[in-house]
Design a protein around this motif. Structure first.
Motif, PDB file in Angstrom:
ATOM      1  N   ASP A   1      46.932  28.576 120.376  1.00 59.48           N
ATOM      2  CA  ASP A   1      46.825  29.970 120.793  1.00 59.48           C
ATOM      3  C   ASP A   1      45.900  30.753 119.873  1.00 59.48           C
ATOM      4  OD1 ASP A   1      48.637  29.353 122.779  1.00 59.48           O
ATOM      5  OD2 ASP A   1      50.345  30.293 121.777  1.00 59.48           O
TER       6      ASP A   1
ATOM      7  N   CYS B   1      52.653  18.096 121.507  1.00 63.61           N
ATOM      8  CA  CYS B   1      52.852  19.489 121.105  1.00 63.61           C
ATOM      9  C   CYS B   1      53.602  19.544 119.779  1.00 63.61           C
ATOM     10  CB  CYS B   1      53.523  20.313 122.187  1.00 63.61           C
ATOM     11  SG  CYS B   1      55.016  19.678 122.872  1.00 63.61           S
TER      12      CYS B   1
ATOM     13  N   GLU C   1      46.993  33.236 124.669  1.00 61.13           N
ATOM     14  CA  GLU C   1      47.813  32.025 124.742  1.00 61.13           C
ATOM     15  C   GLU C   1      47.200  30.992 125.681  1.00 61.13           C
ATOM     16  OE1 GLU C   1      51.676  33.256 126.022  1.00 61.13           O
ATOM     17  OE2 GLU C   1      52.126  34.250 124.127  1.00 61.13           O
TER      18      GLU C   1
ATOM     19  N   ASN D   1      55.333  22.285 118.952  1.00 63.51           N
ATOM     20  CA  ASN D   1      56.413  23.265 119.122  1.00 63.51           C
ATOM     21  C   ASN D   1      56.248  24.450 118.176  1.00 63.51           C
ATOM     22  OD1 ASN D   1      57.791  21.837 121.210  1.00 63.51           O
ATOM     23  ND2 ASN D   1      58.458  20.396 119.654  1.00 63.51           N
ATOM     24  N   GLY D   2      55.022  24.914 118.079  1.00 63.02           N
ATOM     25  CA  GLY D   2      54.719  26.109 117.284  1.00 63.02           C
ATOM     26  C   GLY D   2      54.351  25.800 115.854  1.00 63.02           C
TER      27      GLY D   2
ATOM     28  N   GLU E   1      50.325  23.602 121.038  1.00 62.36           N
ATOM     29  CA  GLU E   1      51.524  24.176 120.423  1.00 62.36           C
ATOM     30  C   GLU E   1      52.809  23.903 121.186  1.00 62.36           C
ATOM     31  OE1 GLU E   1      51.252  28.087 118.282  1.00 62.36           O
ATOM     32  OE2 GLU E   1      49.333  28.119 119.358  1.00 62.36           O
ATOM     33  N   GLY E   2      52.844  24.205 122.472  1.00 57.50           N
ATOM     34  CA  GLY E   2      54.105  24.144 123.194  1.00 57.50           C
ATOM     35  C   GLY E   2      54.080  23.263 124.420  1.00 57.50           C
ATOM     36  N   SER E   3      55.258  23.057 124.989  1.00 55.36           N
ATOM     37  CA  SER E   3      55.370  22.192 126.165  1.00 55.36           C
ATOM     38  C   SER E   3      54.681  22.815 127.380  1.00 55.36           C
ATOM     39  CB  SER E   3      56.834  21.864 126.469  1.00 55.36           C
ATOM     40  OG  SER E   3      57.566  23.044 126.671  1.00 55.36           O
ATOM     41  N   SER E   4      54.670  24.136 127.487  1.00 56.05           N
ATOM     42  CA  SER E   4      53.965  24.762 128.612  1.00 56.05           C
ATOM     43  C   SER E   4      52.454  24.558 128.476  1.00 56.05           C
ATOM     44  CB  SER E   4      54.312  26.247 128.735  1.00 56.05           C
ATOM     45  OG  SER E   4      53.989  26.930 127.550  1.00 56.05           O
ATOM     46  N   ASP E   5      51.952  24.525 127.237  1.00 58.04           N
ATOM     47  CA  ASP E   5      50.532  24.217 126.999  1.00 58.04           C
ATOM     48  C   ASP E   5      50.239  22.780 127.428  1.00 58.04           C
ATOM     49  OD1 ASP E   5      50.488  26.726 125.781  1.00 58.04           O
ATOM     50  OD2 ASP E   5      50.513  25.913 123.750  1.00 58.04           O
ATOM     51  N   ARG E   6      51.123  21.869 127.056  1.00 60.38           N
ATOM     52  CA  ARG E   6      50.948  20.458 127.416  1.00 60.38           C
ATOM     53  C   ARG E   6      50.938  20.284 128.936  1.00 60.38           C
ATOM     54  NH1 ARG E   6      55.189  17.225 124.909  1.00 60.38           N
ATOM     55  NH2 ARG E   6      56.463  18.074 126.577  1.00 60.38           N
TER      56      ARG E   6
END
Length: 118
Positions: free
Chosen positions: A60, A33, A90, A35-36, A13-18
């Protein structure tokens, strides 16, 4: 000898996940990602770009993540779905050892030091 292994892509989903996945994964794999949420045009780009890839999906464990998973499942019916325990909710906040274990179960090579619970 011909290498029969396909390229791999992990959709998060997001850059922090990546960033978290980049830290854990040892083998070459493209991590993208959404981005949601993901627009239909961006989804079409993904389908075209990753048509010949082994696709992995890790989102998530919440309502938005499940909605995205369903959308991606329609477009990538052969994708392998990875799940985090609902208690962590998450990807970005899930413990490294938990994520590393899920990646190994999907035959993705990880740095072994992340497989130990600390």
């Amino acid at each position: 000898m011909i290498n029969m292994e396909k390229n791999k892509v992990l959709i998060v989903e997001g850059s922090s996940d990546r960033e978290k996945m980049e830290k854990l994964i040892k083998e070459p794999i493209e991590i993208v990602c959404t981005n949601g949420t993901i627009s239909y045009s961006r989804l079409d780009e993904f389908v075209e770009r990753f048509f010949d890839y082994d696709v992995y999906i890790l989102v998530d464990s919440d309502t938005a993540g499940e909605k995205l998973r369903k959308q991606l499942k329609r477009e990538f019916p052969l994708a392998k779905h990875l799940y985090i325990d609902k208690e962590y909710r998450e990807v970005a906040t899930a413990p490294d050892y938990h994520l590393a274990t899920e990646l190994v179960r999907a035959n993705i090579d990880v740095h072994v030091n992340y497989l130990n619970e600390r």
